[in-house]
Write a protein that holds these residues in place. Structure first.
Motif, PDB file in Angstrom:
ATOM      1  N   GLU A   1      43.448  42.092  40.126  1.00 48.48           N
ATOM      2  CA  GLU A   1      42.578  41.156  39.009  1.00 48.48           C
ATOM      3  C   GLU A   1      43.527  40.797  38.825  1.00 48.48           C
ATOM      4  O   GLU A   1      43.155  39.320  37.740  1.00 48.48           O
ATOM      5  N   LYS A   2      44.535  40.798  38.184  1.00 49.63           N
ATOM      6  CA  LYS A   2      45.657  39.780  36.900  1.00 49.63           C
ATOM      7  C   LYS A   2      45.897  39.063  37.898  1.00 49.63           C
ATOM      8  O   LYS A   2      46.294  37.862  37.063  1.00 49.63           O
ATOM      9  N   LEU A   3      46.263  39.697  39.280  1.00 49.23           N
ATOM     10  CA  LEU A   3      46.676  37.969  40.265  1.00 49.23           C
ATOM     11  C   LEU A   3      46.283  37.141  40.316  1.00 49.23           C
ATOM     12  O   LEU A   3      46.455  35.992  40.605  1.00 49.23           O
ATOM     13  N   ALA A   4      44.887  37.336  40.502  1.00 45.12           N
ATOM     14  CA  ALA A   4      44.034  36.467  40.104  1.00 45.12           C
ATOM     15  C   ALA A   4      43.404  35.718  39.199  1.00 45.12           C
ATOM     16  O   ALA A   4      43.245  34.127  39.223  1.00 45.12           O
ATOM     17  N   GLU A   5      43.495  36.358  38.124  1.00 43.22           N
ATOM     18  CA  GLU A   5      43.498  35.794  36.726  1.00 43.22           C
ATOM     19  C   GLU A   5      44.745  34.801  36.339  1.00 43.22           C
ATOM     20  O   GLU A   5      44.379  33.771  36.308  1.00 43.22           O
ATOM     21  N   ARG A   6      45.650  35.111  37.766  1.00 41.70           N
ATOM     22  CA  ARG A   6      47.518  34.479  37.222  1.00 41.70           C
ATOM     23  C   ARG A   6      47.010  33.090  38.557  1.00 41.70           C
ATOM     24  O   ARG A   6      47.301  32.078  37.709  1.00 41.70           O
ATOM     25  N   LEU A   7      46.423  33.233  39.317  1.00 38.09           N
ATOM     26  CA  LEU A   7      46.012  31.912  40.363  1.00 38.09           C
ATOM     27  C   LEU A   7      45.386  31.189  39.826  1.00 38.09           C
ATOM     28  O   LEU A   7      45.239  30.072  39.424  1.00 38.09           O
ATOM     29  N   HIS A   8      44.057  31.748  38.895  1.00 36.45           N
ATOM     30  CA  HIS A   8      42.913  31.057  38.162  1.00 36.45           C
ATOM     31  C   HIS A   8      43.851  30.042  37.053  1.00 36.45           C
ATOM     32  O   HIS A   8      43.218  28.863  36.921  1.00 36.45           O
TER      33      HIS A   8
ATOM     34  N   LYS B   1      37.223  33.483  38.423  1.00 36.06           N
ATOM     35  CA  LYS B   1      38.405  34.051  38.925  1.00 36.06           C
ATOM     36  C   LYS B   1      37.671  34.632  39.887  1.00 36.06           C
ATOM     37  O   LYS B   1      38.487  35.063  40.338  1.00 36.06           O
ATOM     38  N   ARG B   2      36.432  35.321  40.610  1.00 35.82           N
ATOM     39  CA  ARG B   2      36.127  35.522  40.945  1.00 35.82           C
ATOM     40  C   ARG B   2      36.463  35.072  42.367  1.00 35.82           C
ATOM     41  O   ARG B   2      36.370  35.807  43.330  1.00 35.82           O
ATOM     42  N   HIS B   3      36.383  33.796  42.563  1.00 36.21           N
ATOM     43  CA  HIS B   3      36.804  32.829  43.315  1.00 36.21           C
ATOM     44  C   HIS B   3      37.925  33.241  43.621  1.00 36.21           C
ATOM     45  O   HIS B   3      38.022  33.502  45.058  1.00 36.21           O
ATOM     46  N   TYR B   4      38.701  33.228  43.173  1.00 34.63           N
ATOM     47  CA  TYR B   4      40.109  33.044  43.372  1.00 34.63           C
ATOM     48  C   TYR B   4      40.681  34.741  43.994  1.00 34.63           C
ATOM     49  O   TYR B   4      41.267  35.663  44.815  1.00 34.63           O
ATOM     50  N   TYR B   5      40.279  36.375  43.385  1.00 31.05           N
ATOM     51  CA  TYR B   5      39.897  37.368  43.268  1.00 31.05           C
ATOM     52  C   TYR B   5      38.724  37.353  45.516  1.00 31.05           C
ATOM     53  O   TYR B   5      39.604  38.216  45.790  1.00 31.05           O
TER      54      TYR B   5
END
Length: 124
Positions: free
Chosen positions: A6-13, A49-53
């Protein structure tokens, strides 16, 4: 949800910010050169963020458009689909990329992506 992912997805976003993008799903078929064929569809809403997750946790890929306005970007990428690079050629490319502030990474298919990041918006 896995908190690390979740944190990685947030950072990628944050790093690969874009309002629009495409979801790619493997079809199970391959091209003559062995590269996997994907079904690609545009995301109708603004990326979240959910798309990156989902990109990190499913087989679906996410291709983000770097445009956040009609002619403005924070990042860009070059896709090099040359799969027979020797280690010597890769090292030369990495050294050259560092000298002009590009970040090289291997793509899923074995080619290269060359990334450029900006601290503020720039004309595309």
């Amino acid at each position: 949800m896995d908190i690390v992912i979740e944190k990685l997805a947030e950072r990628l976003h944050e790093v690969f910010y874009g309002k629009r993008g495409y979801i790619t799903t493997p079809t199970g078929k391959k091209r003559a050169d062995g590269k996997e064929i994907h079904d690609t569809r545009s995301v109708k809403e603004e990326l979240e963020k959910r798309h990156y997750y989902d990109h990190l946790t499913t087989k679906k890929g996410l291709t983000v458009s770097p445009f956040f306005e009609l002619d403005k970007v924070f990042w860009g990428s070059l896709d090099i689909d040359k799969y027979s690079l020797t280690n010597k050629q890769l090292i030369r490319i990495i050294i050259q990329c560092r000298s002009i502030n590009l970040v090289p990474t291997r793509s899923k298919s074995g080619g290269l992506h060359l990334w450029a990041f900006c601290s503020k918006e720039v004309p595309a």
